[in-house]
Design a protein around this motif. Structure first.
Motif, PDB file in Angstrom:
ATOM      1  N   TYR A 107     -58.037 -19.937  46.131  1.00 52.65           N
ATOM      2  CA  TYR A 107     -57.950 -19.552  47.541  1.00 52.65           C
ATOM      3  C   TYR A 107     -58.093 -18.042  47.718  1.00 52.65           C
ATOM      4  CZ  TYR A 107     -56.909 -24.118  49.470  1.00 52.65           C
ATOM      5  OH  TYR A 107     -57.006 -25.413  49.890  1.00 52.65           O
ATOM      6  N   ARG A 123     -61.661 -17.630  48.094  1.00 50.38           N
ATOM      7  CA  ARG A 123     -62.052 -18.077  49.443  1.00 50.38           C
ATOM      8  C   ARG A 123     -61.694 -17.023  50.493  1.00 50.38           C
ATOM      9  NH1 ARG A 123     -62.641 -22.854  52.420  1.00 50.38           N
ATOM     10  NH2 ARG A 123     -63.155 -22.211  54.542  1.00 50.38           N
ATOM     11  N   LEU A 149     -65.097 -27.736  46.516  1.00 46.62           N
ATOM     12  CA  LEU A 149     -65.951 -26.567  46.718  1.00 46.62           C
ATOM     13  C   LEU A 149     -67.413 -26.974  46.845  1.00 46.62           C
ATOM     14  CD1 LEU A 149     -66.422 -23.507  46.788  1.00 46.62           C
ATOM     15  CD2 LEU A 149     -66.434 -23.532  44.288  1.00 46.62           C
TER      16      LEU A 149
END
Length: 602
Positions: free
Chosen positions: A101, A104, A155
């Protein structure tokens, strides 16, 4: 036996013991005592199964110092890890997901471009899979690989469906590569549950992206690759259940692809990159991958065919070959080449059945599998290669050859295949429809039987004659009688139709005369079958006598009585009555018949 129980060796009288013998025996006794101590310590450790570090230390101290580390591997480990360890591993997975994350977050903030972020995320997931491969303990490897799975597949789906970064073809390739990496780790570390998780995640992700991006071909190819990989992977370990979801996914992908490629009105404008040529290639690849793998594996290991191979073979023939035929017909070309390839596959299946020709219990199922598969291929591919009359003639010849092979090898399955070939020849030549027309049409039959139909009928009679001349012993023959019964019924119906055509074909007799001819032919066939059933019981033709009598009765009541003239009805009554008297008597046992005749005598 303890060393204390070993009596001392004594030299023969008058001779001195060899020099150094006593010292050697003492050393040997010491070695034996040491071995007894080690075995006793190992048995005690196996019985107590220590579950704590203190007990393990005590067991190690009880063993003699000479015990090798290999003995430690034989000691049982705790069945379940401690809650503290499990919670720690879950926390480690959370930390790994937190790193994903973070990547991300950098992408959403614009620090990393989307493409770089996707590549970095996939590399991050692959790194943890590799670290799982190198972990010292299987539980550590399982949790690290699980973290990799939780990162890689979502993903891939999001980067393809939401961001559009990965093209459908590239997304399918990434799914196959990631699944192969996880399968390699699961295989190396013997992680069955992890392999199931990775496989189902890859299949689910593939279907999601396929539907969302409306791209069928890349993911159908990916499902075929996953199916082939899972099939050969499970051959090495007994993880056979994993073959089912991958095989069904490959079947579903090919089915969807062939249906959409041949959809009326053209679905090519809605779904990306649909091509009839590629659809046919993938459909045939499904057949080649699975049936070829089954054949290679059975020939290598000489093992019996199993339920999965039977079911998947039927599915790939229906979905793969059926879809290829549908695509070939939609494209208007390629059917001859397709038929030639399928026919060659049939010849290859017959060749693959030769190593299992010996009638052994462990290889009988393989012989049946390959020969029936060869027959299906030849019957499906033949009509696309040669004209139908020639195909019917060849099918009749194959039926006769199958009968000869059945009698030589003593295989009942070949007798049934002979019946299937001969039935296919009768249908393809038009003999079946022509005979039905001769028996049922109110008008007089005008068309003569075709050359191919007569050849099929001749092959039927030749096969029955060969069976009678070279039939195996009765216990073996009893297993073949149902197929022989069907062949006898077809031969009798064909012969009866030819007889009716000889009597009435090409003429214009009144309906009463035509009905009379049919009644007399059916009656003669019933009497002939009863006589043959008595003289040649191996054919079991007596079972067809009463069905023939029932058909003749119905025909007499509904046709002869309706259209007959007094003269034709007189002849029909005489012939039908004589049949009702003679046929049952011919079927009866001679002893019973003689007793009945004595009772009837005055």
């Amino acid at each position: 036996m303890s060393t204390a129980q070993v009596p001392p060796l004594k030299a023969p009288p008058g001779e001195a013991p060899p020099a150094g013998m006593e010292s050697r025996l003492a050393a040997l006794a010491e070695v034996v005592r040491g071995l007894e101590a080690r075995v006793g310590a190992l048995e005690a450790a196996l019985r107590t199964a220590p579950t704590s570090a203190a007990a393990s230390t005590a067991a190690s101290a009880a063993r003699s110092p000479g015990v090798t580390p290999a003995v430690d591997a034989l000691l049982p480990e705790p069945a379940l890890p401690s809650p503290t360890r499990v919670l720690g591993l879950i926390g480690r997975v959370c930390l790994i997901l937190g790193g994903a994350y973070l990547i991300r977050t950098l992408v959403d903030a614009g620090t990393l471009p989307h493409g770089v972020g996707v590549a970095l995320g996939l590399a991050y997931a692959a790194t943890w899979a590799v670290l799982g491969r190198r972990a010292r303990r299987p539980l550590d490897a399982a949790f690290r690989t699980l973290a990799s799975i939780l990162i890689a597949y979502p993903l891939t789906v999001e980067s393809s469906t939401h961001f559009g970064i990965l093209a459908p073809g590239l997304a399918a390739l990434v799914l196959v590569a990631v699944a192969a990496l996880h399968a390699a780790v699961a295989w190396r570390r013997d992680l069955h549950a992890i392999l199931w998780t990775a496989t189902l995640a890859a299949l689910g992700s593939g279907f999601i992206v396929m539907m969302a991006r409306r791209s069928i071909e890349p993911f159908t190819a990916a499902f075929l690759a996953l199916g082939a990989g899972a099939l050969w992977l499970t051959y090495g370990r007994r993880w056979h259940g994993l073959r089912w979801p991958t095989a069904l996914a490959a079947d579903a992908g090919v089915l969807i692809l062939t249906l959409l490629a041949t959809w009326p009105g053209g679905a090519q404008g809605i779904y990306q990159g649909l091509s009839l040529g590629r659809a046919m290639f993938l459909a045939l690849a499904l057949v080649a991958i699975y049936i070829g793998s089954f054949a290679v594996r059975m020939l290598q290991r000489r093992r019996a065919v199993n339920a999965f191979e039977f079911i998947q073979t039927a599915l790939v023939l229906l979905v793969g070959f059926g879809g290829a035929v549908r695509v070939a017909q939609a494209s208007g070309s390629g059917t001859a080449l397709l038929g030639a390839g399928v026919s060659l596959a049939g010849v290859g299946c017959y060749a693959a059945s030769f190593p299992f020709a010996d009638d052994r219990e462990e290889t009988r199922a393989n012989f049946n599998f390959f020969t029936f598969l060869a027959q299906i291929f030849l019957l499906l591919g033949g009509p696309f290669v040669v004209p139908l009359p020639l195909f019917a003639t060849l099918a009749g010849v194959l039926g006769l050859v199958a009968m000869l092979a059945a009698l030589r090898l003593r295989r009942k399955v070949l007798v049934y295949q002979s019946g299937i070939y001969l039935t296919a020849a009768a249908l393809a030549s038009g003999l079946g429809s022509w005979a039905l027309h001769v028996f049922m049409d109110p008008a007089s039959p005008t068309a003569a039987p075709s050359i191919a139909g007569l050849a099929s009928l001749a092959a039927l009679f030749a096969s029955l004659a060969v069976f009678l001349a070279r039939r195996p012993p009765d216990p073996v023959t009893a297993l073949m009688r149902p197929a022989i019964l069907v062949m006898g019924a077809l031969a009798a119906a064909g012969l009866g139709a030819v007889a009716i055509w000889i009597c009435c074909g090409g003429r214009t007799p009144d309906p009463g005369g035509l009905a009379l001819a049919r009644t007399l032919v059916l009656s003669a066939l019933a009497i002939a079958l009863a006589w043959l059933g008595r003289r040649v019981p191996v054919l079991e033709l007596r079972w067809m006598v009463y069905p023939f009598l029932a058909v003749t009765t119905l025909k007499f009541l509904f046709e002869d009585m309706a259209v007959g003239r007094p003269l034709t009805l007189f002849l029909a009554f005489m012939g039908f009555g004589a049949t009702l008297i003679l046929a049952p008597r011919l079927l009866r046992n001679p002893a019973v018949r003689d007793a009945d005749e004595e009772e009837d005598a005055p």
